[in-house]
Design an enzyme around this catalytic site. Structure first.
Site, PDB file in Angstrom:
ATOM      1  N   GLY A 169       0.822  -1.210   0.000  1.00 35.54           N
ATOM      2  CA  GLY A 169       0.000   0.000   0.000  1.00 35.54           C
ATOM      3  C   GLY A 169       0.851   1.253   0.000  1.00 35.54           C
ATOM      4  N   GLY A 170       0.579   2.121   0.983  1.00 39.86           N
ATOM      5  CA  GLY A 170       1.283   3.408   1.050  1.00 39.86           C
ATOM      6  C   GLY A 170       2.788   3.263   1.132  1.00 39.86           C
ATOM      7  N   GLY A 403      17.223   8.316 -35.809  1.00 40.47           N
ATOM      8  CA  GLY A 403      16.847   9.167 -34.682  1.00 40.47           C
ATOM      9  C   GLY A 403      17.673   8.859 -33.453  1.00 40.47           C
ATOM     10  CB  ALA A 404      19.072   5.717 -32.131  1.00 41.69           C
TER      11      ALA A 404
HETATM   12  C1  HXC Z   1      -1.356  -2.445  12.044  1.00 42.93           C
HETATM   13  C2  HXC Z   1      -0.145  -4.265  11.475  1.00 42.93           C
HETATM   14  C3  HXC Z   1      -0.212  -3.923  10.118  1.00 42.93           C
HETATM   15  C4  HXC Z   1      -0.912  -2.738   9.771  1.00 42.93           C
HETATM   16  C5  HXC Z   1       0.920  -5.726  10.274  1.00 42.93           C
HETATM   17  N1  HXC Z   1       0.566  -5.397  11.516  1.00 42.93           N
HETATM   18  N2  HXC Z   1       0.449  -4.853   9.391  1.00 42.93           N
HETATM   19  N3  HXC Z   1      -0.700  -3.525  12.424  1.00 42.93           N
HETATM   20  N4  HXC Z   1      -1.473  -2.031  10.774  1.00 42.93           N
HETATM   21  N5  HXC Z   1      -0.997  -2.339   8.522  1.00 42.93           N
HETATM   22  C6  HXC Z   1       0.917  -6.106  12.745  1.00 42.93           C
HETATM   23  C7  HXC Z   1       0.228  -7.448  12.865  1.00 42.93           C
HETATM   24  O1  HXC Z   1      -1.018  -7.291  13.484  1.00 42.93           O
HETATM   25  C8  HXC Z   1       1.203  -8.184  13.774  1.00 42.93           C
HETATM   26  O2  HXC Z   1       1.022  -7.771  15.098  1.00 42.93           O
HETATM   27  C9  HXC Z   1       2.542  -7.659  13.340  1.00 42.93           C
HETATM   28  O3  HXC Z   1       2.291  -6.407  12.690  1.00 42.93           O
HETATM   29  C10 HXC Z   1       3.248  -8.560  12.363  1.00 42.93           C
HETATM   30  O4  HXC Z   1       2.335  -8.899  11.349  1.00 42.93           O
HETATM   31  P1  HXC Z   1       2.143 -10.404  10.840  1.00 42.93           P
HETATM   32  O5  HXC Z   1       0.916 -10.413  10.017  1.00 42.93           O
HETATM   33  O6  HXC Z   1       2.215 -11.338  12.003  1.00 42.93           O
HETATM   34  O7  HXC Z   1       3.462 -10.597   9.987  1.00 42.93           O
HETATM   35  P2  HXC Z   1       3.655 -11.345   8.611  1.00 42.93           P
HETATM   36  O8  HXC Z   1       3.014 -12.691   8.668  1.00 42.93           O
HETATM   37  O9  HXC Z   1       5.110 -11.266   8.323  1.00 42.93           O
HETATM   38  O10 HXC Z   1       2.835 -10.489   7.534  1.00 42.93           O
HETATM   39  C11 HXC Z   1       3.245  -9.149   7.295  1.00 42.93           C
HETATM   40  C12 HXC Z   1       2.195  -8.474   6.394  1.00 42.93           C
HETATM   41  C13 HXC Z   1       0.778  -8.610   6.987  1.00 42.93           C
HETATM   42  C14 HXC Z   1       2.223  -9.126   5.019  1.00 42.93           C
HETATM   43  C15 HXC Z   1       2.617  -7.016   6.243  1.00 42.93           C
HETATM   44  O11 HXC Z   1       0.854  -8.226   8.365  1.00 42.93           O
HETATM   45  C16 HXC Z   1      -0.220  -7.761   6.298  1.00 42.93           C
HETATM   46  O12 HXC Z   1      -0.752  -8.148   5.261  1.00 42.93           O
HETATM   47  N6  HXC Z   1      -0.534  -6.599   6.884  1.00 42.93           N
HETATM   48  C17 HXC Z   1      -1.526  -5.716   6.330  1.00 42.93           C
HETATM   49  C18 HXC Z   1      -1.010  -5.009   5.087  1.00 42.93           C
HETATM   50  C19 HXC Z   1      -1.966  -3.971   4.583  1.00 42.93           C
HETATM   51  O13 HXC Z   1      -3.017  -4.314   4.010  1.00 42.93           O
HETATM   52  N7  HXC Z   1      -1.665  -2.694   4.944  1.00 42.93           N
HETATM   53  C20 HXC Z   1      -2.533  -1.586   4.591  1.00 42.93           C
HETATM   54  C21 HXC Z   1      -2.189  -1.150   3.197  1.00 42.93           C
HETATM   55  S1  HXC Z   1      -3.190   0.130   2.661  1.00 42.93           S
HETATM   56  P3  HXC Z   1       1.410  -8.674  16.354  1.00 42.93           P
HETATM   57  O14 HXC Z   1       0.844  -7.962  17.507  1.00 42.93           O
HETATM   58  O15 HXC Z   1       0.786 -10.018  16.113  1.00 42.93           O
HETATM   59  O16 HXC Z   1       2.888  -8.726  16.356  1.00 42.93           O
HETATM   60  C22 HXC Z   1      -2.230   1.442   2.733  1.00 42.93           C
HETATM   61  C23 HXC Z   1      -2.933   2.645   2.289  1.00 42.93           C
HETATM   62  C24 HXC Z   1      -2.007   3.824   2.128  1.00 42.93           C
HETATM   63  O17 HXC Z   1      -1.113   1.412   3.109  1.00 42.93           O
HETATM   64  C25 HXC Z   1      -2.231   4.447   0.786  1.00 42.93           C
HETATM   65  C26 HXC Z   1      -1.407   5.692   0.605  1.00 42.93           C
HETATM   66  C27 HXC Z   1      -1.289   5.998  -0.872  1.00 42.93           C
END
Ligand code: HXC
Length: 513
Positions: A169-170, A403-404
């Site tokens: 994402g962001g 052109g190149a």
């Molecule tokens: C809050 C988060 C988090 C998030 C992970 N965690 N992503 N907490 N916000 N976005 C936390 C989990 O709850 C977990 O907490 C710890 O971080 C580790 O995550 P895991 O899932 O256990 O790790 P892993 O299996 O390695 O997977 C990592 C991951 C997955 C692939 C990043 O966590 C994931 O898919 N997260 C969500 C990604 C996402 O959709 N983000 C939003 C994108 S939208 P604990 O307490 O268990 O340690 C975005 C919009 C912005 O960013 C746009 C701007 C242009």
């Protein structure tokens, strides 16, 4: 007072623990270093100073007030890298997966402002699950605050992004605006939407690695400029990259001491194949021309029909753009044009002189290229060279067709010195294609068209397939013996070292994006 010092120490110890031992072990189990370990590898020993160690998030939704970690998932500060001031942030995956909260963003923004005001590079070590889901729009706003600063800092200070874990994402857009991205193999990936969303929307099954791993971005999308097998190699690449780049746009890269020596490179005299259709490896030419072991290629696995990278020649840092006859005969296409254009613009932003090695048969024809915008993309490279004010030297080793010829840093678009080897062929097109068009009727009417074509090809080649017509007009400044090229280049770059060019004032140009 002693108890106050103890309290301070306790807080520091707590901050150093990040999200706790269990999560640190999980990070290590994935062959990933922690944010602090990464910083320790990057900076000179004893130089690190942290900013905002005790910052905590302010969120109270979803019971977040009960879970709060000092530093809020990002370590920010400054230190020196090879003696040069550098601002660094490293996201701490052990705290909410390195996700970006409002305060996390504030820490990064504060650092970016300092880096810009003090004219020093900014390095981001990214390892983040993206927007902190519990914070909603505050997190989205935090991202935008960073994107805005990335944009304002572009061309002011060098910005380098390491991708050392998930970046979803962001988390991908800030790196995308920065100058260079380095991804770690296997443990990092970048995508706007992950495999689950892809499956829901398009029904496509794809793994995270396939969708946005280092290989995908190094070879298919070109999103990453460099890859590294592990965290340590990634940090070393960043250090190497920094060594060619100045601190900011006001400065020039640091020259290394160099005394002109025996610069002859006899191998080059027999290097270019007799047949103009036989490929050769331009990297071998580069390595003969530059200071030993100094070539640092970027974007190596993307659009390999053009080579770009940094190097040193006579101790001076330069950027190199070179056609690669080994791949697609070195033709210019959509990807190679935009790859080279971006590199040229980076070098121009930061006062890094350019060396351009030319062996190009033209632009790649076909519907694929036309429909994917070879016109707009080729124009990017033309535009990038034309606007560049750094010292620019070209060397035509063999073909410079159509052109190149114009695009590849010709005299007409502002190159300072244009050299050619005697093997250079500067023409509208190759002898065969040209003869087939201009002598078509004569060849058709002949008893033996094949012999006639060969005869005309020879005639055309004698007339045009050499550098002397261009040299007579001054489009080529000098035709040189290949073995003497290195010496010529060192002297020419030295001669151009105080070059100053002023362009008309304007808000900004409108590069064909
Ligand atoms: C809050 C988060 C988090 C998030 C992970 N965690 N992503 N907490 N916000 N976005 C936390 C989990 O709850 C977990 O907490 C710890 O971080 C580790 O995550 P895991 O899932 O256990 O790790 P892993 O299996 O390695 O997977 C990592 C991951 C997955 C692939 C990043 O966590 C994931 O898919 N997260 C969500 C990604 C996402 O959709 N983000 C939003 C994108 S939208 P604990 O307490 O268990 O340690 C975005 C919009 C912005 O960013 C746009 C701007 C242009």
């Amino acid at each position: 007072m002693q108890d106050k010092f103890e309290k301070l120490q306790e807080l520091k110890d707590e901050a150093l623990q990040g999200g706790g031992l269990a999560r640190i072990q999980k990070q290590h189990a994935k062959s990933k270093l922690t944010a602090r370990e990464r910083i320790t590898l990057l900076v000179d020993e004893g130089s690190w100073e942290e900013i905002g160690m005790f910052v905590k998030h302010r969120s109270t939704d979803f019971g977040m007030e009960k879970e709060n970690y000092l530093g809020d998932g990002v370590i920010t500060g400054y230190g020196t890298v090879a003696g040069r001031l550098t601002y660094i942030f490293a996201q701490d995956f052990t705290v909410f997966g390195g996700s970006l909260s409002e305060t996390h963003s504030e820490k990064i923004c504060k650092l970016m402002d300092l880096a810009m005001q003090n004219g020093a590079p900014l390095i981001g070590l990214n390892d983040s699950g993206g927007a902190r889901i519990q914070e909603g729009v505050k997190s989205l706003g935090g991202y935008a605050d960073i994107f805005f600063r990335n944009t304002i800092a572009s061309g002011v200070i060098p910005q380098i992004s390491a991708i050392m874990g998930p970046c979803a994402g962001g988390a991908v857009y800030s790196p995308a605006i920065t100058d260079f991205t380095v991804m770690v193999d296997k443990s990092s990936y970048m995508f706007v939407t992950g495999p689950n969303v892809v499956k829901t929307v398009t029904n496509e099954e794809v793994s995270a690695e396939e969708l946005g791993g280092s290989k995908a971005h190094a070879t298919k999308s070109g999103v990453t400029h460099l890859t590294a097998p592990n965290d340590l190699a990634c940090i070393l690449k960043i250090k190497q990259l920094l060594s060619y780049i100045p601190q900011n746009h006001h400065e020039k890269p640091k020259d290394l001491d160099y005394v002109l020596n025996d610069e002859l490179r006899p191998k080059l005299d027999t290097f270019i194949p007799e047949s103009s259709n036989t490929p050769y490896d331009m990297k071998l030419v580069i390595n003969q021309l530059v200071d030993e072991d100094s070539f640092f290629e970027v974007h190596k696995d993307f659009a390999d029909n053009i080579i770009v990278g940094f190097s040193r020649i006579g101790g001076k840092s330069i950027g190199i753009v070179a056609n690669q006859p080994f791949s697609l005969a070195g033709v210019l296409d959509v990807d190679s044009s935009r790859k080279a254009a971006r590199f040229v613009r980076f070098c121009d932003c930061f006062n890094i002189p350019l060396l351009v090695l030319v062996d190009v048969p033209g632009f790649l024809p076909g519907t694929d290229q036309e429909w994917n915008g070879i016109i707009t993309n080729g124009a990017k490279l033309l535009y990038a060279f034309s606007e560049a004010t750094v010292p620019r030297i070209s060397l035509i080793t063999r073909k410079a067709y159509g052109g190149a010829y114009d695009v590849m840093n010709s005299k007409h678009i502002g190159a300072d010195m244009n050299f050619a080897w005697p093997s250079a062929e500067i023409a509208v097109m190759g002898a065969k294609g040209a003869s087939e068009i201009i002598f078509r009727r004569e060849i058709k009417a002949s008893d033996n068209p094949e012999v006639k074509l060969a005869e005309k090809e020879k005639l055309y080649a004698e007339e045009f397939a050499h550098p002397y017509k261009a040299a007579h007009r001054g489009f080529v400044d000098e035709v040189i013996v290949p073995s003497e090229t290195r010496r010529k280049l060192i002297k020419a770059f030295h001669m151009l070292k105080n070059k100053e060019v002023r362009r008309p004032t304007r808000k900004h140009g409108n590069i064909p994006l």
